[in-house]
Design an enzyme around this catalytic site. Structure first.
Site, mmCIF file in Angstrom:
data_model
loop_
_atom_site.group_PDB
_atom_site.id
_atom_site.type_symbol
_atom_site.label_atom_id
_atom_site.label_comp_id
_atom_site.label_asym_id
_atom_site.label_seq_id
_atom_site.Cartn_x
_atom_site.Cartn_y
_atom_site.Cartn_z
ATOM 1 N N THR A 1 14.714 25.238 10.052
ATOM 2 C CA THR A 1 15.865 25.432 10.946
ATOM 3 C C THR A 1 16.456 26.812 10.654
ATOM 4 O O THR A 1 16.938 27.059 9.547
ATOM 5 C CB THR A 1 16.916 24.330 10.701
ATOM 6 O OG1 THR A 1 16.281 23.067 10.922
ATOM 7 C CG2 THR A 1 18.107 24.487 11.633
ATOM 8 N N CYS B 1 20.917 18.595 6.255
ATOM 9 C CA CYS B 1 20.906 19.281 7.554
ATOM 10 C C CYS B 1 22.280 19.391 8.216
ATOM 11 O O CYS B 1 22.756 20.503 8.434
ATOM 12 C CB CYS B 1 19.926 18.586 8.493
ATOM 13 S SG CYS B 1 18.232 18.776 7.930
ATOM 14 N N VAL C 1 10.199 18.145 5.214
ATOM 15 C CA VAL C 1 9.623 18.501 6.506
ATOM 16 C C VAL C 1 8.150 18.922 6.373
ATOM 17 O O VAL C 1 7.271 18.369 7.034
ATOM 18 C CB VAL C 1 10.448 19.624 7.181
ATOM 19 C CG1 VAL C 1 9.718 20.210 8.379
ATOM 20 C CG2 VAL C 1 11.793 19.058 7.624
HETATM 21 N N1 LIG Z 1 15.121 17.403 5.764
HETATM 22 C C1 LIG Z 1 15.203 17.155 7.054
HETATM 23 O O1 LIG Z 1 15.454 16.036 7.485
HETATM 24 C C2 LIG Z 1 14.977 18.259 8.062
HETATM 25 C C3 LIG Z 1 14.824 17.930 9.415
HETATM 26 C C4 LIG Z 1 14.599 18.949 10.325
HETATM 27 C C5 LIG Z 1 14.567 20.271 9.884
HETATM 28 N N2 LIG Z 1 14.756 20.576 8.565
HETATM 29 C C6 LIG Z 1 14.681 21.964 8.154
HETATM 30 O O2 LIG Z 1 13.399 22.189 7.587
HETATM 31 C C7 LIG Z 1 13.473 23.137 6.520
HETATM 32 C C8 LIG Z 1 12.912 22.529 5.250
HETATM 33 O O3 LIG Z 1 13.716 21.434 4.880
HETATM 34 P P1 LIG Z 1 13.277 20.408 3.746
HETATM 35 O O4 LIG Z 1 14.303 19.331 3.728
HETATM 36 O O5 LIG Z 1 11.843 20.046 3.909
HETATM 37 O O6 LIG Z 1 13.441 21.350 2.448
HETATM 38 P P2 LIG Z 1 12.980 21.046 0.963
HETATM 39 O O7 LIG Z 1 13.936 21.763 0.107
HETATM 40 O O8 LIG Z 1 12.751 19.581 0.772
HETATM 41 O O9 LIG Z 1 11.550 21.740 0.850
HETATM 42 C C9 LIG Z 1 11.331 23.100 0.890
HETATM 43 C C10 LIG Z 1 10.071 23.404 0.073
HETATM 44 O O10 LIG Z 1 9.721 24.788 0.246
HETATM 45 C C11 LIG Z 1 9.223 25.275 -0.974
HETATM 46 N N3 LIG Z 1 9.278 26.740 -0.984
HETATM 47 C C12 LIG Z 1 10.374 27.541 -0.987
HETATM 48 N N4 LIG Z 1 10.006 28.833 -0.985
HETATM 49 C C13 LIG Z 1 8.651 28.859 -0.962
HETATM 50 C C14 LIG Z 1 7.687 29.891 -0.933
HETATM 51 N N5 LIG Z 1 8.041 31.181 -0.948
HETATM 52 N N6 LIG Z 1 6.386 29.556 -0.907
HETATM 53 C C15 LIG Z 1 6.014 28.252 -0.908
HETATM 54 N N7 LIG Z 1 6.875 27.240 -0.940
HETATM 55 C C16 LIG Z 1 8.183 27.515 -0.961
HETATM 56 C C17 LIG Z 1 10.089 24.601 -2.014
HETATM 57 O O11 LIG Z 1 9.474 24.620 -3.301
HETATM 58 C C18 LIG Z 1 10.237 23.206 -1.436
HETATM 59 O O12 LIG Z 1 9.222 22.336 -1.903
HETATM 60 C C19 LIG Z 1 14.942 23.523 6.428
HETATM 61 O O13 LIG Z 1 15.148 24.681 7.207
HETATM 62 C C20 LIG Z 1 15.646 22.354 7.063
HETATM 63 O O14 LIG Z 1 16.897 22.708 7.614
HETATM 64 C C21 LIG Z 1 14.936 19.587 7.645
#
Ligand SMILES: NC(=O)c1ccc[n+]([C@@H]2O[C@H](COP(=O)([O-])OP(=O)(O)OC[C@H]3O[C@@H](n4cnc5c(N)ncnc54)[C@H](O)[C@@H]3O)[C@@H](O)[C@H]2O)c1
Length: 431
Positions: free
Chosen positions: A121, A261, A11
């Protein structure tokens, strides 16, 4: 505008790159140094169509930068997106530790007014929680906005650039206005920007994902009933989906939903409803049906072969859906684990997720370089992800490579008559 995006996963990276694309100055932050080092060389660590080009172009034009230093990004930006992971906690609730840690760090380093945006989310009430955490650390004014993301992996860039709608939960005018201005370039074709209270925005995201998951589990049950009565789920699906009140998307039966998700969001909605003493019965069933459905293919294989011990099963598709390398909660994982437990040998292939799969299964699985290599001497092929390249294969070549011409299609990508004509024993879902 000057934007910071904290978290550069599926995201955060898409949000950062797309906001840079419309002319904003964006700094993306991640605590993962390896990821940041790669991104600085415009190497995108995930597979997402169109993303690498976007990152390369905007980095080269000086609008997109990457850092591990959150304070640098917070000081340079007026709007800060929190896009870190909210994984499933042990009790099914969303684990907010990353969101809260980031909120604290923002509070500690901000040196003037900021808009702090929950893009992750997060359960209802998190905007309030973030507000309280930030307020403990700073005396500067700030707005907290809830801006859930509806993009789909595999089409994430397109979805962000051309959203169906933008949801903005805001408790004050200043935050809402800045967010509306930021999103205006993405909604020129008329998609609505919906401004509402934070609780409604937070719940809208869970309700959307839970409803999509419900449609999938519902159709999986319809498919299972079709099999009992000799009905064809394709016919049923078309008849049902052509009702305008229902619509045709998300009615395809298969081996269950996965990904980062739907599974966790369904569980989290059940969980935070329970916190208010509400028993979300429908969603509990949706989840239970999904767990059962993930093993339907293994059950079918087992009843065909009687025992899977010593059998070689080719698996096509490992990612939780096509056009991504993501295997979080992918049905392929429990399917392959069950096959191995039952004594089968697994030869797997996926166009993008092979490296991720190696991290999960190590040497327990044989990894094929090409789809056809996985079929060599296989007793059966199980199709788990409906990648385009599996749709029109050379059936004669498949049959020649396999020990026995048996195909178990977990995504209904072939037609039973077509497979019979090609000389295969063929089973699918609900037909
Ligand atoms: N993947 C999807 O399709 C999607 C769609 C809509 C919403 N979401 C929501 O978006 C959010 C992120 O999902 P994602 O799939 O991108 O997750 P992800 O695990 O791919 O990425 C999260 C990133 O955050 C980083 N991170 C964690 N703690 C940190 C900190 N303290 N400082 C800096 N960086 C930090 C991690 O290193 C990682 O790179 C979640 O809440 C998810 O539910 C995801």
């Amino acid at each position: 505008m000057k934007i910071a995006v904290i978290g550069t996963g599926y995201v955060g990276l898409v949000v950062g790159a797309c906001l840079a694309e419309t002319g904003n100055d964006v700094i993306c932050v991640d605590k993962d140094e390896v990821k940041v080092r790669l991104l600085r060389r415009a190497k995108v660590p995930i597979y997402e169509p169109g993303l690498t080009e976007l990152v390369k172009r905007n980095a080269a034009e000086g609008r997109l930068a990457f850092t591990t230093q959150l304070s640098r990004a917070v000081k340079a930006s007026e709007i800060i997106f929190i896009a870190v992971g909210t994984p499933q906690g042990e009790d099914g609730s969303a684990d907010l530790q990353h969101v809260e840690a980031v909120a604290r760090d923002i509070g500690k380093t901000m040196d003037g007014f900021r808009v702090i945006v929950d893009k992750s989310t997060v359960p209802v009430g998190t905007a309030q929680r973030v507000r309280a955490i930030v307020a403990r650390e700073t005396s500067h004014p700030f707005s907290v906005v809830s801006n859930p993301e509806f993009l789909k992996q595999g089409a994430a860039v397109d979805d962000f650039m051309k959203p169906d709608r933008v949801v903005i939960g805001a408790e004050d005018q200043r935050g809402a206005e800045l967010m509306v201005a930021l999103y205006q370039p993405f909604t020129r074709t008329g998609a609505p920007i919906m401004v509402m209270d934070c609780a409604s925005a937070e719940l809208a995201k869970y309700a959307a994902n839970a409803l999509l998951a419900t449609r999938i589990s519902f159709m999986n049950e319809v498919a299972n009933v079709c099999e009992l009565f000799g009905a064809d789920v394709d016919r049923v699906r078309q008849a049902v989906g052509s009702d305008r009140r229902i619509g045709s998307s998300f009615l395809f039966p298969g081996v269950g939903y996965g990904g980062s998700c739907f599974p966790k969001d369904v569980k989290a909605l059940v969980r935070f409803s329970a916190d208010k003493k509400y028993d979300f019965k429908v969603l509990k069933a949706v989840e239970a049906v999904n767990q059962r459905q993930k093993l339907v293919l293994v059950k079918k294989l087992e009843s065909h072969f009687k025992s899977l011990k010593g059998r070689t099963i080719a698996v096509w598709g490992l990612a939780f859906k096509p056009k991504t390398d993501d295997m979080r909660e992918a049905p392929a994982v429990p399917i392959i684990k069950a096959l191995l437990e039952k004594g089968a040998t697994v030869q797997a292939y996926d166009p993008e997720a092979m490296n991720v799969a190696r991290g999960i299964f190590g040497t327990k699985v044989t990894y094929a370089k090409k789809s056809y290599d996985a079929l060599r001497d296989a007793d059966a092929l199980a199709i788990v992800t409906e990648w385009h390249e599996f749709r029109e294969p050379d059936f004669d070549r498949m049959r020649r490579l396999m020990k026995t011409p048996v195909v178990f299609d977990g995504r209904n990508i072939y037609h039973p008559q077509q497979m019979q004509a090609h000389g295969f024993i063929y089973a699918s879902i609900g037909r």
